[in-house]
Design an enzyme around this catalytic site. Structure first.
Site, PDB file in Angstrom:
ATOM      1  N   ASN A   6       2.461  -6.536  38.266  1.00 58.56           N
ATOM      2  CA  ASN A   6       1.970  -8.018  38.346  1.00 58.56           C
ATOM      3  C   ASN A   6       0.640  -7.725  39.247  1.00 58.56           C
ATOM      4  O   ASN A   6       0.266  -6.569  39.506  1.00 58.56           O
ATOM      5  CB  ASN A   6       3.234  -8.798  39.228  1.00 58.56           C
ATOM      6  N   GLY A  11      -3.594  -8.506  29.850  1.00 56.40           N
ATOM      7  CA  GLY A  11      -3.854  -9.911  30.661  1.00 56.40           C
ATOM      8  C   GLY A  11      -5.393 -10.568  30.376  1.00 56.40           C
ATOM      9  O   GLY A  11      -5.582 -11.110  29.305  1.00 56.40           O
ATOM     10  N   GLY A  47      -7.327  -7.088  36.315  1.00 58.22           N
ATOM     11  CA  GLY A  47      -8.477  -6.558  35.619  1.00 58.22           C
ATOM     12  C   GLY A  47      -8.691  -5.194  35.830  1.00 58.22           C
ATOM     13  O   GLY A  47      -7.697  -4.397  36.483  1.00 58.22           O
ATOM     14  N   ILE A  50      -2.918 -19.581  40.387  1.00 59.27           N
ATOM     15  CA  ILE A  50      -2.655 -20.785  39.598  1.00 59.27           C
ATOM     16  C   ILE A  50      -1.405 -21.240  40.051  1.00 59.27           C
ATOM     17  O   ILE A  50      -1.227 -22.692  39.991  1.00 59.27           O
ATOM     18  CB  ILE A  50      -2.576 -20.045  38.271  1.00 59.27           C
ATOM     19  N   GLY A  51      -0.620 -20.741  40.520  1.00 59.58           N
ATOM     20  CA  GLY A  51       0.944 -20.899  40.720  1.00 59.58           C
ATOM     21  C   GLY A  51       1.484 -20.990  39.641  1.00 59.58           C
ATOM     22  O   GLY A  51       1.032 -20.402  38.603  1.00 59.58           O
ATOM     23  N   GLY A  95      -2.510  -3.867  33.440  1.00 67.17           N
ATOM     24  CA  GLY A  95      -3.190  -3.847  34.586  1.00 67.17           C
ATOM     25  C   GLY A  95      -4.585  -3.287  34.136  1.00 67.17           C
ATOM     26  O   GLY A  95      -4.507  -2.194  34.001  1.00 67.17           O
ATOM     27  N   CYS A  99       7.793 -13.966  43.801  1.00 66.61           N
ATOM     28  CA  CYS A  99       7.668 -15.335  44.102  1.00 66.61           C
ATOM     29  C   CYS A  99       8.589 -15.518  45.367  1.00 66.61           C
ATOM     30  O   CYS A  99       9.349 -14.568  45.772  1.00 66.61           O
ATOM     31  CB  CYS A  99       8.769 -16.015  43.306  1.00 66.61           C
TER      32      CYS A  99
HETATM   33  C1  LIG Z   1      -4.672 -16.410  35.249  1.00 67.25           C
HETATM   34  C2  LIG Z   1      -3.537 -15.429  35.213  1.00 67.25           C
HETATM   35  C3  LIG Z   1      -2.291 -16.129  35.365  1.00 67.25           C
HETATM   36  C4  LIG Z   1      -1.144 -15.286  35.469  1.00 67.25           C
HETATM   37  N1  LIG Z   1       0.142 -15.873  35.393  1.00 67.25           N
HETATM   38  C5  LIG Z   1       1.182 -15.216  35.510  1.00 67.25           C
HETATM   39  C6  LIG Z   1       2.477 -15.836  35.208  1.00 67.25           C
HETATM   40  O1  LIG Z   1       2.624 -16.894  35.002  1.00 67.25           O
HETATM   41  N2  LIG Z   1       3.776 -14.748  35.304  1.00 67.25           N
HETATM   42  C7  LIG Z   1       3.364 -13.533  35.658  1.00 67.25           C
HETATM   43  O2  LIG Z   1       4.639 -13.076  35.495  1.00 67.25           O
HETATM   44  N3  LIG Z   1       2.459 -13.082  35.660  1.00 67.25           N
HETATM   45  C8  LIG Z   1       1.296 -13.814  35.784  1.00 67.25           C
HETATM   46  N4  LIG Z   1      -0.107 -13.008  35.683  1.00 67.25           N
HETATM   47  C9  LIG Z   1      -0.253 -11.764  35.831  1.00 67.25           C
HETATM   48  C10 LIG Z   1      -0.423 -10.997  34.538  1.00 67.25           C
HETATM   49  O3  LIG Z   1       0.591 -11.208  33.590  1.00 67.25           O
HETATM   50  C11 LIG Z   1      -0.563  -9.505  34.707  1.00 67.25           C
HETATM   51  O4  LIG Z   1       0.624  -8.979  35.108  1.00 67.25           O
HETATM   52  C12 LIG Z   1      -1.951  -9.283  35.545  1.00 67.25           C
HETATM   53  O5  LIG Z   1      -2.926 -10.034  35.134  1.00 67.25           O
HETATM   54  C13 LIG Z   1      -2.280  -7.784  35.271  1.00 67.25           C
HETATM   55  O6  LIG Z   1      -2.761  -7.627  33.948  1.00 67.25           O
HETATM   56  P1  LIG Z   1      -4.486  -7.656  33.617  1.00 67.25           P
HETATM   57  O7  LIG Z   1      -5.221  -6.790  34.501  1.00 67.25           O
HETATM   58  O8  LIG Z   1      -4.495  -7.140  32.256  1.00 67.25           O
HETATM   59  O9  LIG Z   1      -4.898  -9.054  33.772  1.00 67.25           O
HETATM   60  C14 LIG Z   1      -1.305 -13.812  35.612  1.00 67.25           C
HETATM   61  C15 LIG Z   1      -2.479 -13.318  35.579  1.00 67.25           C
HETATM   62  C16 LIG Z   1      -3.529 -14.070  35.518  1.00 67.25           C
HETATM   63  C17 LIG Z   1      -4.855 -13.493  35.488  1.00 67.25           C
END
Ligand SMILES: Cc1cc2nc3c(=O)[nH]c(=O)nc-3n(C[C@H](O)[C@H](O)[C@H](O)COP(=O)(O)O)c2cc1C
Length: 325
Positions: free
Chosen positions: A212, A285, A237, A91-92, A263, A150
């Protein structure tokens, strides 16, 4: 232990009972939370989109999408793609910038009795420090989560989050500009997470957010090109859960500050695994994309687990998998 009054209707009339319920409250670096469950940054926007699906007052905290000093458009599409057991995203840091966040998003979030944690991102140490200084002045914020996964433009694109010296420098620079509780979100794309965890703890982090996303690529075999316009994306995921659990487990034994684990949490059972591995709280997430009301189920599931196993307090689970009896 919380006391709850419950009413039971008998044929002879109503009877009232005093029931004890396990306590779910946790404290992360001074942020008092009703329970240990909150959304992960970037997977819950700024909360508005979810208000019809979940009671925002029932959450432990709300962690918002990464905010940058100036509005950021993010990467061009395609920027997400499904993978076995997870998804890749690039996404950035698409976000409206600090000013819109303060003027348009915070008034909405302030209506709730739930701590708000701002995830912050930047390209230079100075940018991070300035952003922290500005956020420090915003009424109603409970804490900052420093996203250091970053690329650092000053240091030739090396991510702050993969170099312990840079990670410590940016943490210290932010620490100097804010008295808010400071959570540092670490990247899993490193050889030894313990080195990173200790470096940011020494530099002034009050808590760690782990993890992350893991860097990955998907290829479109018809186009014979990467699926994502950015080529690489961050994997999240269930596919990353064992990696995340290991990093929480390892860091929890090396640092004294609390850990927020994430995670692949899709069920209460997953969240409980993170607590047992040493996390004091968890973030959800992509589970929110699959089921917008999921966090309520996870909170209820943790409470049911505590009650079923005779625990009075969720804090008793923290690190129980490695602590000696
Ligand atoms: C679509 C998307 C956007 C994300 N945007 C950010 C973000 O802006 N800042 C950040 O620190 N982590 C971001 N993450 C990472 C999540 O906060 C998290 O660390 C990661 O998805 C692992 O958790 P999950 O497996 O439950 O999704 C993003 C993840 C996803 C899937």
């Amino acid at each position: 232990m919380k006391m709850s009054v419950i009413a039971v209707r008998y044929s002879t009339g109503m009877r009232w009972f005093l029931m004890t319920r396990p306590s779910l409250a946790v404290n992360i670096a001074g942020i008092q939370m009703k329970n240990p469950v909150m959304p992960a940054s970037g997977c819950f926007g700024f909360g508005e989109e979810y208000r019809d699906f979940i009671d925002l007052n029932a959450l432990g905290a709300i962690v918002v999408k990464s905010v940058t000093l100036k509005p950021t458009p993010g990467n061009p599409p395609p920027r997400v793609c499904e993978t076995p057991g997870g998804m890749l995203n690039a996404i950035g840091w698409q976000n409206p910038g600090l000013e819109v966040f303060v003027e348009k998003k915070m008034p909405f979030l302030r209506q709730y009795d739930t701590p708000v944690i701002v995830n912050m991102a930047g390209k230079t140490k100075q940018e991070y420090a300035d952003l922290a200084g500005e956020l420090d002045q915003v009424p109603g914020l409970a804490g900052l989560e420093l996203n250091i996964s970053c690329p650092n433009v000053e240091e030739g694109g090396v991510a702050f989050g993969v170099d312990p010296v840079l990670a410590a420098k940016v943490t210290a620079a932010v620490r100097e500009r804010t008295s808010l509780p400071l959570l540092v979100k670490l990247s899993p794309n490193v050889t030894d997470i313990g080195v990173m965890a200790k470096a940011v703890e020494a530099a002034g982090a009050d808590a760690l957010s782990l993890i992350n996303t893991l860097t990955g690529i998907a290829i479109d075999i018809e186009r014979r090109r990467p699926v994502l316009s950015n080529v690489t994306g961050g994997l999240s995921g269930p596919a990353i859960k064992p990696v995340a659990l290991h990093m929480v487990w390892k860091s929890a034994q090396l640092v004294k500050i609390p850990i927020l684990g994430m995670g692949g949490i899709l069920r209460a059972q997953d969240a409980i695994e993170f607590l047992l591995a040493g996390a004091t709280a968890v973030q959800v997430g992509i589970g929110n994309f699959i089921k917008p009301g999921l966090m309520t189920e996870i909170i209820q599931g943790i409470e049911a687990y505590l009650a079923a196993h005779g625990f009075d307090d969720v804090n008793d689970l923290v690190g129980a998998a490695f602590k000696k009896e």
